[in-house]
Structures are given as C-alpha cells and as structure tokens.
Design an enzyme around this catalytic site. Structure first.
Site, mmCIF file in Angstrom:
data_model
loop_
_atom_site.group_PDB
_atom_site.id
_atom_site.type_symbol
_atom_site.label_atom_id
_atom_site.label_comp_id
_atom_site.label_asym_id
_atom_site.label_seq_id
_atom_site.Cartn_x
_atom_site.Cartn_y
_atom_site.Cartn_z
ATOM 1 N N GLN A 12 0.913 -1.299 0.093
ATOM 2 C CA GLN A 12 -0.028 0.009 -0.151
ATOM 3 C C GLN A 12 0.820 1.219 -0.100
ATOM 4 O O GLN A 12 0.661 2.116 -0.914
ATOM 5 C CB GLN A 12 -0.844 -0.037 1.248
ATOM 6 C CG GLN A 12 -1.935 -1.238 1.313
ATOM 7 C CD GLN A 12 -3.197 -0.787 0.656
ATOM 8 O OE1 GLN A 12 -3.087 -0.823 -0.661
ATOM 9 N NE2 GLN A 12 -4.456 -0.432 1.366
ATOM 10 N N GLY A 14 4.247 1.566 -0.432
ATOM 11 C CA GLY A 14 5.411 1.373 -1.261
ATOM 12 C C GLY A 14 4.822 1.630 -3.005
ATOM 13 O O GLY A 14 5.558 2.580 -3.361
ATOM 14 N N ASP A 33 10.358 -6.810 -3.625
ATOM 15 C CA ASP A 33 9.237 -7.425 -2.738
ATOM 16 C C ASP A 33 9.460 -8.848 -2.634
ATOM 17 O O ASP A 33 10.358 -9.469 -3.258
ATOM 18 C CB ASP A 33 7.834 -7.011 -3.227
ATOM 19 C CG ASP A 33 6.752 -7.110 -2.123
ATOM 20 O OD1 ASP A 33 6.032 -6.020 -1.877
ATOM 21 O OD2 ASP A 33 6.620 -8.114 -1.424
ATOM 22 N N ASN A 97 7.424 -8.246 12.186
ATOM 23 C CA ASN A 97 8.230 -7.368 11.773
ATOM 24 C C ASN A 97 9.638 -7.433 11.903
ATOM 25 O O ASN A 97 10.601 -7.198 11.032
ATOM 26 C CB ASN A 97 7.716 -5.996 11.733
ATOM 27 C CG ASN A 97 6.413 -5.979 10.940
ATOM 28 O OD1 ASN A 97 6.078 -6.953 9.920
ATOM 29 N ND2 ASN A 97 5.582 -5.140 11.250
ATOM 30 N N VAL A 120 9.979 2.746 7.682
ATOM 31 C CA VAL A 120 8.748 3.137 7.824
ATOM 32 C C VAL A 120 7.756 2.059 8.514
ATOM 33 O O VAL A 120 7.057 2.240 9.274
ATOM 34 C CB VAL A 120 8.011 3.473 6.487
ATOM 35 C CG1 VAL A 120 6.426 3.523 6.726
ATOM 36 C CG2 VAL A 120 8.683 4.527 5.690
ATOM 37 N N ARG A 153 -0.357 15.144 10.499
ATOM 38 C CA ARG A 153 -1.682 15.028 10.942
ATOM 39 C C ARG A 153 -2.074 16.101 12.037
ATOM 40 O O ARG A 153 -3.153 16.783 12.242
ATOM 41 C CB ARG A 153 -1.775 13.377 11.924
ATOM 42 C CG ARG A 153 -1.861 12.348 10.795
ATOM 43 C CD ARG A 153 -1.423 11.123 11.421
ATOM 44 N NE ARG A 153 -1.835 9.903 10.647
ATOM 45 C CZ ARG A 153 -1.502 8.431 10.886
ATOM 46 N NH1 ARG A 153 -0.787 8.441 11.740
ATOM 47 N NH2 ARG A 153 -1.980 7.705 9.831
ATOM 48 N N HIS A 177 6.340 6.917 17.815
ATOM 49 C CA HIS A 177 5.201 6.772 17.121
ATOM 50 C C HIS A 177 4.229 5.856 17.792
ATOM 51 O O HIS A 177 3.934 4.668 17.465
ATOM 52 C CB HIS A 177 5.670 6.340 15.941
ATOM 53 C CG HIS A 177 4.592 6.193 14.851
ATOM 54 N ND1 HIS A 177 3.570 7.298 14.600
ATOM 55 C CD2 HIS A 177 3.909 5.313 13.886
ATOM 56 C CE1 HIS A 177 3.109 7.137 13.598
ATOM 57 N NE2 HIS A 177 2.980 5.875 13.324
HETATM 58 O O1 TXD Z 1 4.288 6.153 10.277
HETATM 59 C C1 TXD Z 1 4.618 5.252 9.927
HETATM 60 N N1 TXD Z 1 5.791 4.693 10.133
HETATM 61 C C2 TXD Z 1 3.527 3.890 9.900
HETATM 62 C C3 TXD Z 1 4.079 2.807 9.182
HETATM 63 C C4 TXD Z 1 2.248 4.668 8.873
HETATM 64 C C5 TXD Z 1 1.407 3.739 8.502
HETATM 65 C C6 TXD Z 1 1.966 2.081 8.267
HETATM 66 N N2 TXD Z 1 3.114 2.013 9.046
HETATM 67 C C7 TXD Z 1 3.697 0.433 8.874
HETATM 68 O O2 TXD Z 1 4.356 0.579 7.145
HETATM 69 C C8 TXD Z 1 2.548 -0.546 8.823
HETATM 70 O O3 TXD Z 1 2.377 -0.926 9.829
HETATM 71 C C9 TXD Z 1 3.705 -1.604 8.229
HETATM 72 O O4 TXD Z 1 4.307 -2.174 9.234
HETATM 73 C C10 TXD Z 1 4.338 -0.800 7.136
HETATM 74 C C11 TXD Z 1 3.989 -1.130 5.677
HETATM 75 O O5 TXD Z 1 2.520 -0.719 5.596
HETATM 76 P P1 TXD Z 1 1.640 -1.181 4.145
HETATM 77 O O6 TXD Z 1 0.328 -0.683 4.316
HETATM 78 O O7 TXD Z 1 2.429 -0.784 3.344
HETATM 79 O O8 TXD Z 1 1.801 -2.716 4.273
HETATM 80 P P2 TXD Z 1 1.406 -3.623 3.112
HETATM 81 O O9 TXD Z 1 0.335 -3.037 1.940
HETATM 82 O O10 TXD Z 1 1.105 -5.052 3.702
HETATM 83 O O11 TXD Z 1 2.814 -3.766 2.615
HETATM 84 C C12 TXD Z 1 4.042 -4.404 2.823
HETATM 85 C C13 TXD Z 1 4.825 -5.155 1.833
HETATM 86 C C14 TXD Z 1 4.022 -6.180 1.258
HETATM 87 O O12 TXD Z 1 3.798 -5.836 -0.120
HETATM 88 C C15 TXD Z 1 4.793 -7.510 1.538
HETATM 89 O O13 TXD Z 1 4.698 -8.556 0.416
HETATM 90 C C16 TXD Z 1 6.274 -7.003 1.774
HETATM 91 O O14 TXD Z 1 5.977 -5.768 2.302
HETATM 92 N N3 TXD Z 1 6.893 -7.535 2.501
HETATM 93 C C17 TXD Z 1 8.286 -7.791 2.202
HETATM 94 N N4 TXD Z 1 9.075 -7.177 1.175
HETATM 95 C C18 TXD Z 1 10.211 -7.607 1.157
HETATM 96 N N5 TXD Z 1 10.898 -8.422 1.814
HETATM 97 C C19 TXD Z 1 10.259 -9.325 2.973
HETATM 98 N N6 TXD Z 1 10.782 -10.247 3.813
HETATM 99 C C20 TXD Z 1 8.799 -8.916 2.953
HETATM 100 N N7 TXD Z 1 7.951 -9.064 3.778
HETATM 101 C C21 TXD Z 1 6.684 -8.355 3.582
#
Ligand code: TXD
Length: 310
Positions: A12, A14, A33, A97, A120, A153, A177
C-alpha cells in the site's frame, strides 16, 4: 546520471512511494518485494511507466525480488512488513516485523551500503533500531519516518478545526510513534499567531488526543491495513530533502547519543536532513510538563526496544 531509489516493500505505502518519487523525478525506482508478490509489483511498476506521459516524468521504474537489483541505491525506503488490523497495536507487529526487517537490513547492507535509509515499518521506533543494529550503518545514514507523519496529522487536524490553511500551520510532534507521542502546542503557530491565542484549551486537548490516535482512527475505518497516502508522502519529504540537499528540519526517529538526555535509542526529534543524511539533531528547551510527557514516550520506546531479540 539519475539517482536510484530502492523501495523495499511494494504494498500500500510502497506503491504510493513509487508514484510520488516518479512524479517528483527523484530518480530511477526499484521496488523490491517477496517472490510471491514481485509479479504484482512488476505490474504496478509497468502501470506507473504507462502513467508517465500524462504525469510528464522520466523515470525507470522496475520491480524485483532480487537484492542484486537494488545495488548502488542512493536512497532506500523500507515498508516491508505486516500492517495493523483493527484492534491491534503497533507493538503487536513486533515479532513478525523484526524478522522481516532483519532480513531486509542484511540485503541492504550487502547491496546498498552507502544508501540513506528511511524506515517506515511498524513498530517504527523499534524497527529503525533493529535496522540500524543489523546493518551497523553510521547514524547519519538511518532514520525512521513517523514524526513527519504525526506532524502532518497535527497540522491537518488544527487546520480542519480552525478553518485555516494547512500552509500556515507550523508545529512539530516529538517522541515515539505511539499514543504517548508529544505534540507541542506551545511551539505551534498559525500564520505566526500562537495556537493558544486562537484555540481554546479544550480544543487543544482534543487536537492532541486525535493526533495521538490518528493511525488507529484510520485502521478502525479500514478494518484491515493502515494509512498509506500520508505515510508515503511523509517519507518522500525526507528522501527529497536528502536527494536535493534541501536541508529541511524534519521530525524523524534518529539515534540519540546524549541529545535530550537519551543514549542509544531512536526517537522522534527535529533533524537536519541534508545531502549528508541526518546531519544534526536539534534540541528544544522543553518545559517541565513537556519533559514529563517526553519521558513517558521514551520509556514506551525503551520497553518495546528491550523486547527486540536480534
Ligand atoms: O508512520 C509510520 N511509520 C507508519 C508505518 C504509518 C503507516 C503504516 N506503517 C507501517 O508500514 C505498517 O504498520 C507496516 O508495518 C508498514 C507497511 O505498511 P503497508 O500498508 O505498506 O503494508 P502492506 O501493504 O502489507 O505492504 C507491505 C509489503 C507487502 O507488499 C509485503 O509483500 C512486503 O511488504 N514484504 C516484504 N518485502 C520484502 N521483503 C520481505 N521480507 C517482505 N515481507 C513482506
């Protein structure tokens, strides 16, 4: 020669990162990914290339699951990880994570050892700590993105509450955070006018509470997953300041080694983000009440970090 931006995690946030980095022509973009999701990311990359004629940007956007493809990246933005679901705290994501961030850190260390890294993934203050520990990168090369989102925010809610332009709301949020982050009403102004001279104490309390719970408010509305537009832009602001040496002073989770009386923790503080990375931490003279709130968030972050087994 264009800069290279590696987005580790093409979900989402990314995908929005990729779109914003392309629209701002920050450089070529590689989305990395897991193998099971890499094809979807290749589709997202191709879709963004097909948007370029209207978006009027030139960028080479690709996707991969092979760390070799991020070789030489100038900036790495890490969103790899699981997001929250309704009812979850950010800390509930810790163990799953940590494993992901540790794996990502090893890949970045091997293939992009000189990159400026913006983490992030939640729980943010612990994940940036883990990334820094595993990579061993100098502290100017690693920041966590949370304060730029929390501050956005804070400013947005003030503008909505008072019916003023967001452009004229200035202020910052310190600390972890989490629900004990520290908005600073005393240092918040609207067009130079102190917030306390425009908003009532009740309004200010409401704005602080809403800012602290803003992430949860969105998670509850979504049911599954968390905010992605505002976090993406909040990370791009940091990346852009580095890539263009804009020398912005932005609230980032940075490694404090004595600043604010903190040693060895990443916590949200005002940082100078320049072409050198996180160049300097600015210390604010806090009132006793602000210090007490800051102590609370520091102990929350300390507790979460102490649970990180790496
Ligand atoms: O302010 C902030 N820092 C926060 C962060 C604000 C909002 C969201 N926050 C966190 O960012 C959220 O709690 C998640 O831990 C991350 C990512 O959130 P997002 O909404 O982008 O999550 P998604 O859509 O699940 O995307 C995560 C991607 C997904 O495509 C997985 O396949 C990939 O991470 N993923 C990986 N990529 C590479 N390598 C590995 N090992 C891996 N595992 C999962």
């Amino acid at each position: 020669m264009r800069k290279k931006i590696a987005l580790i995690g093409g979900g989402q946030i990314g995908q929005i990162l990729a779109m914003l980095a392309a629209q701002k022509e920050l450089g070529d973009i590689v989305i990395l990914d897991v193998p099971d999701y890499a094809k979807v990311c290749q589709g997202k990359a191709l879709d963004l290339m097909e948007m370029a004629p209207h978006g009027n940007y030139d960028a080479n956007i690709t996707a991969t699951s092979d760390y070799q493809d991020i070789a030489g990246a100038d900036v790495v933005i890490v969103t790899a990880g699981k997001p929250r679901e309704a009812g979850m705290t950010r800390e509930d994501l810790l163990n799953v994570n940590i494993k992901i961030i540790s794996e990502v850190a090893k890949g970045v260390k091997q293939y992009a050892p000189n990159a400026f890294c913006i983490i992030v993934t939640n729980p943010l203050d612990a994940m940036v700590y883990v990334f820094h520990k595993v990579t061993g990168f100098p502290k100017h090369q690693v920041v966590g993105m949370a304060g730029t989102l929390d501050t956005a925010r804070w400013r947005a809610f003030i503008a909505m509450e008072l019916g003023v332009s967001v452009a004229d709301v200035a202020g910052t949020v310190l600390g972890g955070h989490g629900p004990d982050m520290v908005p600073l009403p005393r240092l918040t102004t609207i067009g130079g006018v102190p917030l306390s001279e425009i908003a009532t104490p009740e309004q200010i309390e409401k704005l602080i509470a809403r800012t602290r719970e803003a992430g949860t408010e969105i998670v509850k509305l979504f049911g599954k997953g968390s905010a992605f537009f505002s976090p993406a832009w909040s990370a791009i602001v940091i990346a852009e300041s580095y890539l263009k040496d804009k020398r912005r002073v932005l609230p980032c989770a940075a490694l404090c080694e004595g600043e604010y009386g903190i040693n060895g923790l990443f916590i949200g503080v005002p940082c100078l983000i320049s072409g050198k990375g996180m160049e300097k931490i600015f210390e604010i003279k806090l009132t006793d009440e602000e210090k007490a709130q800051f102590e609370k968030t520091i102990s929350s972050v300390t507790k979460t970090v102490s649970e990180c087994q790496i």
